[in-house]
Design a protein around this motif. Structure first.
Motif, PDB file in Angstrom:
ATOM      1  N   ASP A   6       0.789  -1.106   0.081  1.00 45.19           N
ATOM      2  CA  ASP A   6      -0.163  -0.161  -0.022  1.00 45.19           C
ATOM      3  C   ASP A   6       0.991   1.193  -0.100  1.00 45.19           C
ATOM      4  N   LYS A  30       1.018   4.824   1.565  1.00 41.03           N
ATOM      5  CA  LYS A  30       0.022   5.741   2.632  1.00 41.03           C
ATOM      6  C   LYS A  30       0.055   7.078   2.304  1.00 41.03           C
ATOM      7  N   GLY A  45      -5.469   7.606   3.772  1.00 40.54           N
ATOM      8  CA  GLY A  45      -6.024   5.923   4.159  1.00 40.54           C
ATOM      9  C   GLY A  45      -5.328   5.113   3.080  1.00 40.54           C
ATOM     10  N   TYR A 101      -6.167  -8.263   8.778  1.00 39.98           N
ATOM     11  CA  TYR A 101      -5.217  -7.646   7.739  1.00 39.98           C
ATOM     12  C   TYR A 101      -3.937  -7.383   8.843  1.00 39.98           C
ATOM     13  N   GLU A 161       0.541  -2.955  12.245  1.00 38.07           N
ATOM     14  CA  GLU A 161      -0.665  -2.781  12.813  1.00 38.07           C
ATOM     15  C   GLU A 161      -1.891  -4.030  12.493  1.00 38.07           C
ATOM     16  N   ASN A 187      -5.588  -4.792  11.236  1.00 35.01           N
ATOM     17  CA  ASN A 187      -7.023  -4.248  11.032  1.00 35.01           C
ATOM     18  C   ASN A 187      -7.752  -5.453  11.020  1.00 35.01           C
ATOM     19  N   ARG A 199     -10.602  -6.002   9.102  1.00 32.17           N
ATOM     20  CA  ARG A 199     -11.343  -5.889   7.780  1.00 32.17           C
ATOM     21  C   ARG A 199     -10.264  -5.952   6.523  1.00 32.17           C
ATOM     22  N   GLY A 254      -8.405  -4.232   3.502  1.00 30.31           N
ATOM     23  CA  GLY A 254      -7.795  -3.109   3.406  1.00 30.31           C
ATOM     24  C   GLY A 254      -8.278  -2.353   2.251  1.00 30.31           C
ATOM     25  N   ASP A 255      -8.088  -0.956   1.974  1.00 34.56           N
ATOM     26  CA  ASP A 255      -8.536  -0.341   1.077  1.00 34.56           C
ATOM     27  C   ASP A 255      -7.289   0.654   0.895  1.00 34.56           C
ATOM     28  N   PRO A 256      -6.467   0.807  -0.227  1.00 35.65           N
ATOM     29  CA  PRO A 256      -7.103   0.100  -1.522  1.00 35.65           C
ATOM     30  C   PRO A 256      -6.195  -1.113  -2.013  1.00 35.65           C
ATOM     31  N   GLU A 257      -5.704  -1.922  -0.907  1.00 34.71           N
ATOM     32  CA  GLU A 257      -4.830  -3.087  -1.327  1.00 34.71           C
ATOM     33  C   GLU A 257      -6.151  -4.045  -1.954  1.00 34.71           C
TER      34      GLU A 257
HETATM   35  N1  GLY Z   1      -4.837   0.575   3.173  1.00 31.31           N
HETATM   36  C1  GLY Z   1      -4.757   0.744   4.682  1.00 31.31           C
HETATM   37  C2  GLY Z   1      -6.034   0.538   5.322  1.00 31.31           C
HETATM   38  O1  GLY Z   1      -6.991   0.021   4.684  1.00 31.31           O
HETATM   39  O2  GLY Z   1      -6.008   0.337   6.568  1.00 31.31           O
END
Ligand code: GLY
Ligand code: AMP
Length: 420
Positions: free
Chosen positions: A206, A208, A220, A263, A277, A279, A281, A283-286
């Protein structure tokens, strides 16, 4: 299967697109969705931070499965509420979602599970800040201990800037998390997890920072690519064995099993992969890049996660290609952004919508900071880059900006994992 997708960004457009191609799906809805998802899935207005609204919609629409995109409803316990109503849910419980919702909780779980990550310290009292800063940095990593969509983090070698950022967070009533600086390229690994079984997707990277060459503030995410041609062959196995499975086992041991998409944001350091980190859920935009390569029908997979039968699924099938996604952002993003600008080219193939809506006169207009996620695949990264930038050139949004260097260093073979 009737599937309701919650969310309204590029990630959700990518999920809806993949689900729309799965013959097992008989009906699709996306709430609140955007102008792009609305072409594939019935749109419904919903406040994603209100679990009761989501449950009511899922019941009224007779969903067989609810798929959660963003973290906000998950941290608020919406997946628990949907399950309590007898509807299968792709997304973790509120308790398990704390792996993203509270960085201090994530650190505690990682420590208990022996998972490699940066040293950290929570500071909740300004009087203790200077001593704490002296123990870390340079380089300083100053984070907001809560949800901040990647925007609460400052990485800096400037002591005054680190101190000012921490004081601003503390003034706002936010505890501050200080971390040791992790060197090495970053990677994102998505894993499907049904409480016990872990199935990794392709690793991605990603971007950032807002500007080319990683200049400017964190966002994001401005673009992504998958897979990672520069990564060691055993990267995914190593990360699952040393990081993901121990974390999943620790959450299960605590009676808060994780079910959904875990994630892992990684730094590939000279000491091996370490967690930046988690997450709770996609990821956006991966996601836009990763799902562009997935050949296995998505609905069956997400349903297997929701029903705890991931171990019975056949191995995932992937296109032997590369995918690149480039985010087209509104003027001012990641600061104050301009919305309601008319977009042209928004219906072209490979153009996923992030923040868009359809105006009453039929025009597609911008409705958020990240507006479009353009995606393309190719036999290798260079081909995928050429294809995606050709598509980016065909969309127009006044005042918009995008990075021109997504996947560039990887395509040139300039990325390497540091050695010890
Ligand atoms: N691409 C980073 C996120 O979704 O947190
Ligand atoms: P986060 O919101 O925790 O994902 O942090 C956002 C970005 O800040 C990450 O993608 C990294 O680029 C950077 N970052 C966060 N923590 C660290 C760390 N301990 N060392 C180096 N960079 C970091």
């Amino acid at each position: 299967m009737r599937i309701l997708v919650i969310g309204g960004g590029g990630r959700e457009h990518a999920i809806v697109l993949a689900l729309s191609r799965d013959p097992a799906v008989t009906a699709l809805a996306c709430a609140p969705g955007n102008a792009g998802t609305a072409a594939l899935a019935e749109p419904y207005a919903v406040d994603v931070s209100d679990p009761q609204q989501i449950v009511q919609l899922a019941k009224e629409w007779r969903a067989d499965l609810v798929v959660f995109g963003p973290e906000v409803p998950l941290v608020a316990g919406a997946a628990d509420a949907v399950r309590a109503a007898g509807i299968a849910s792709f997304g973790p419980s509120g308790q398990a979602a704390r792996i993203e919702g509270s960085k201090a909780f994530a650190k505690e779980v990682m420590q208990a599970a022996g998972v490699p990550t940066a040293q950290s310290l929570v500071v909740d009292n300004p009087a203790k800040l200077d001593t704490a800063l002296a123990e870390f940095g340079p380089t300083w990593v100053v984070k907001d201990d809560g949800l901040a969509a990647g925007k609460g983090v400052l990485v800096t070698s400037d002591f005054d800037a680190a101190r000012a950022h921490a004081l601003k967070l503390l003034d706002g009533g936010h505890p501050v998390l200080l971390e040791s600086f992790l060197d090495g390229p970053e990677a994102s690994l998505f894993c499907l997890v049904d409480g016990t079984t872990v199935v990794p997707l392709l690793p991605a990277q990603d971007f950032k920072r807002v500007g080319d060459g990683d200049a400017g503030p964190n966002t994001g995410g401005m673009g992504a690519y998958a897979p990672l041609p520069w990564a060691p062959d055993d990267l995914v196995d190593t990360v699952v064995r040393t990081i993901v499975q121990p974390t999943v086992d620790e959450l299960a041991r605590r009676g808060t099993p994780f079910s959904g998409l875990l994630y892992t944001g990684l730094a590939l350091t000279s000491q091996g992969p370490q967690v930046i980190e988690f997450n709770c859920r996609f990821g956006d935009p991966e996601t836009q890049a990763v799902l562009a390569l997935l050949k296995t029908p998505l609905a069956g997979l997400l349903n297997a996660v929701a029903t705890g039968s991931l171990a019975e699924q056949p191995p995932l099938e992937w296109a032997d290609e590369a995918a690149v996604t480039v985010v087209v952002a509104a003027e001012g993003y990641p600061g104050r952004t301009r919305v309601d600008e008319v977009i042209s080219g928004a219906d072209l193939p490979g153009v996923l919508h992030s923040g868009t809506r359809r105006r009453e006169d039929g025009a597609v207009v911008s409705a958020g900071g990240r507006v479009l996620s353009v995606v393309a695949t190719g036999p290798d990264l260079e081909a995928a880059r050429n294809a995606v930038y050709e598509r980016v050139g065909q969309v127009h949004l006044p005042g918009s900006h995008y990075r021109t260097d997504i996947a560039l260093r990887a395509a040139r073979g300039e990325i390497a994992v540091p050695t010890a």
